[in-house]
Design an enzyme around this catalytic site. Sequence first.
Site, PDB file in Angstrom:
ATOM      1  N   ASP A  82      -1.840   8.481  10.123  1.00 14.38           N
ATOM      2  CA  ASP A  82      -1.876   8.259  11.570  1.00 14.38           C
ATOM      3  C   ASP A  82      -0.896   9.218  12.259  1.00 14.38           C
ATOM      4  O   ASP A  82       0.271   9.320  11.853  1.00 14.38           O
ATOM      5  CB  ASP A  82      -1.454   6.791  11.823  1.00 14.38           C
ATOM      6  CG  ASP A  82      -1.598   6.365  13.267  1.00 14.38           C
ATOM      7  OD1 ASP A  82      -2.513   6.868  13.948  1.00 14.38           O
ATOM      8  OD2 ASP A  82      -0.793   5.510  13.707  1.00 14.38           O
ATOM      9  N   GLY A 181       2.573   1.037  22.148  1.00 11.22           N
ATOM     10  CA  GLY A 181       3.702   0.145  22.374  1.00 11.22           C
ATOM     11  C   GLY A 181       3.331  -1.145  23.080  1.00 11.22           C
ATOM     12  O   GLY A 181       2.149  -1.469  23.260  1.00 11.22           O
ATOM     13  N   ALA A 218      -4.250   0.350  21.187  1.00 11.46           N
ATOM     14  CA  ALA A 218      -5.228  -0.670  21.569  1.00 11.46           C
ATOM     15  C   ALA A 218      -4.807  -2.097  21.226  1.00 11.46           C
ATOM     16  O   ALA A 218      -5.652  -2.977  21.096  1.00 11.46           O
ATOM     17  CB  ALA A 218      -6.570  -0.342  20.920  1.00 11.46           C
ATOM     18  N   ASN A 259      -7.191   1.365  16.977  1.00 10.32           N
ATOM     19  CA  ASN A 259      -5.873   1.348  16.333  1.00 10.32           C
ATOM     20  C   ASN A 259      -4.975   0.244  16.868  1.00 10.32           C
ATOM     21  O   ASN A 259      -4.788   0.131  18.089  1.00 10.32           O
ATOM     22  CB  ASN A 259      -5.150   2.674  16.629  1.00 10.32           C
ATOM     23  CG  ASN A 259      -5.687   3.836  15.832  1.00 10.32           C
ATOM     24  OD1 ASN A 259      -6.769   3.769  15.267  1.00 10.32           O
ATOM     25  ND2 ASN A 259      -4.917   4.906  15.792  1.00 10.32           N
ATOM     26  N   ASP A 261      -1.149  -1.609  16.036  1.00  8.01           N
ATOM     27  CA  ASP A 261       0.113  -1.695  15.300  1.00  8.01           C
ATOM     28  C   ASP A 261       1.034  -2.702  15.983  1.00  8.01           C
ATOM     29  O   ASP A 261       1.566  -3.615  15.350  1.00  8.01           O
ATOM     30  CB  ASP A 261       0.761  -0.306  15.253  1.00  8.01           C
ATOM     31  CG  ASP A 261       2.047  -0.293  14.450  1.00  8.01           C
ATOM     32  OD1 ASP A 261       2.321  -1.284  13.752  1.00  8.01           O
ATOM     33  OD2 ASP A 261       2.795   0.696  14.522  1.00  8.01           O
TER      34      ASP A 261
HETATM   35  O1  G3H Z   1       1.109   5.158  17.126  1.00  5.59           O
HETATM   36  C1  G3H Z   1       2.079   4.953  16.408  1.00  5.59           C
HETATM   37  C2  G3H Z   1       2.144   3.773  15.535  1.00  5.59           C
HETATM   38  O2  G3H Z   1       2.379   2.619  16.270  1.00  5.59           O
HETATM   39  C3  G3H Z   1       3.147   3.994  14.446  1.00  5.59           C
HETATM   40  O3  G3H Z   1       4.452   3.764  14.866  1.00  5.59           O
HETATM   41  O4  G3H Z   1       5.688   5.732  13.973  1.00  5.59           O
HETATM   42  O5  G3H Z   1       6.907   3.644  14.548  1.00  5.59           O
HETATM   43  O6  G3H Z   1       5.407   3.737  12.549  1.00  5.59           O
HETATM   44  P1  G3H Z   1       5.699   4.250  13.930  1.00  5.59           P
HETATM   45  P1  13P Z   2      -0.518  -0.031  19.629  1.00  2.00           P
HETATM   46  O1  13P Z   2       0.895   0.357  19.943  1.00  2.00           O
HETATM   47  O2  13P Z   2      -1.244  -0.429  20.872  1.00  2.00           O
HETATM   48  O3  13P Z   2      -0.629  -1.062  18.572  1.00  2.00           O
HETATM   49  O4  13P Z   2      -1.278   1.290  19.081  1.00  2.00           O
HETATM   50  C1  13P Z   2      -1.135   1.688  17.754  1.00  2.00           C
HETATM   51  C2  13P Z   2      -1.681   3.041  17.498  1.00  2.00           C
HETATM   52  O5  13P Z   2      -2.342   3.658  18.301  1.00  2.00           O
HETATM   53  C3  13P Z   2      -1.382   3.636  16.187  1.00  2.00           C
HETATM   54  O6  13P Z   2      -1.876   4.927  16.088  1.00  2.00           O
HETATM   55 ZN    ZN Z   3      -1.757   5.994  17.948  1.00  2.00          ZN
END
Ligand code: G3H
Ligand code: 13P
Ligand code: ZN
Length: 315
Positions: A82, A181, A218, A259, A261
């Site tokens: 990602d 976020g 998303a 996506n 997270d």
């Molecule tokens: O779009 C990013 C994801 O939420 C991943 O976040 O780089 O803190 O693992 P991270």
């Molecule tokens: P969110 O922060 O909305 O969960 O998005 C996660 C994302 O796009 C990871 O690539």
């Molecule tokens: Zn992303």
Amino acid sequence: MALVTTTEMFKKAYEGKYAIGAFNINNMEIIQGVVSACKKYNSAVILQVSKSALKYAHPLYLKKMVDAAVEETGIDIALHLDHGPDFDTCKLCIETGFTSVMFDGSHLEYEENVAQTKVIADYAHSKGIVVEAELGKLAGVEDDVKVESGHATYTDPNQAVDFVKRTGVDSLAIAIGTSHGAYKFKGDAKLDFDRLELITKKLEDAGFHNYPIVLHGASSVEPSSVATCNEFGGQIKGAKGIPVEMLRKASEMSVCKINMDTDIRLAMTAAIRKSFAEDPSAFDPRGYLGAARNDIEALVERKITQVLGCENSMN
Ligand code: G3H
Ligand code: 13P
Ligand code: ZN
């Protein structure tokens, strides 16, 4: 049993008017929570790893745990990088055995994004690996990059066609109002569905039949998780995500990958805060991490049934 690529997943998702969930993984509990829910609903899934997740958990640990998930559940799982920041990170993931990589050159000037994406796409394709790229700038925080909402730019439909033509990427992440976020909207939530429709039409007209679009940023930022975090000592104020109905609508259109997270982070944090508060004398990590894993499973079940519509996508 082996990992699968997203090519067939996206083809079926496009035709079936649903999307595949792409969930960020950082540890065993997240992986297990996500795949248990997918197994229950006979759903294919994408487990994705950011640059900071690679640093936190080590590529090999993540790959081996995902291999274990494939073997244990028997479901279709793709392992994806990602927001790959550069060629070397993409190459590392390809060598580790990931089935797809994203190169995110969305912060670059257009021609530079085209040039760098093409180099990575050519390399990945020579190894049989599927590539996602991004055009347009999402607001929000991802890894160590923060884009203020004033600097976000929606994807230009003509440029999207030119970009796909010139880079050869297999799917395209676009900016239509989502953001990374927990703080996505100050006022009402709004996604530019007209733009999504136009991008889809222009790609189709240019010969890219059923071309898969990806939606980042998303998460719905479930109010119940935020409330539980805050009830048990958290300070998450003014968080707001993408309404479930909007995501479902996108998944019925050309969006084949969604996506998420932040929702997992919130569910996990809420469960752990609650466990700590309810039994301050407990100190076995399996107690609070187990509670978090259960809540992640329940969260992904809601995503499958309410957001993605991907039940039985294994059939
Ligand atoms: O779009 C990013 C994801 O939420 C991943 O976040 O780089 O803190 O693992 P991270
Ligand atoms: P969110 O922060 O909305 O969960 O998005 C996660 C994302 O796009 C990871 O690539
Ligand atoms: Zn992303």
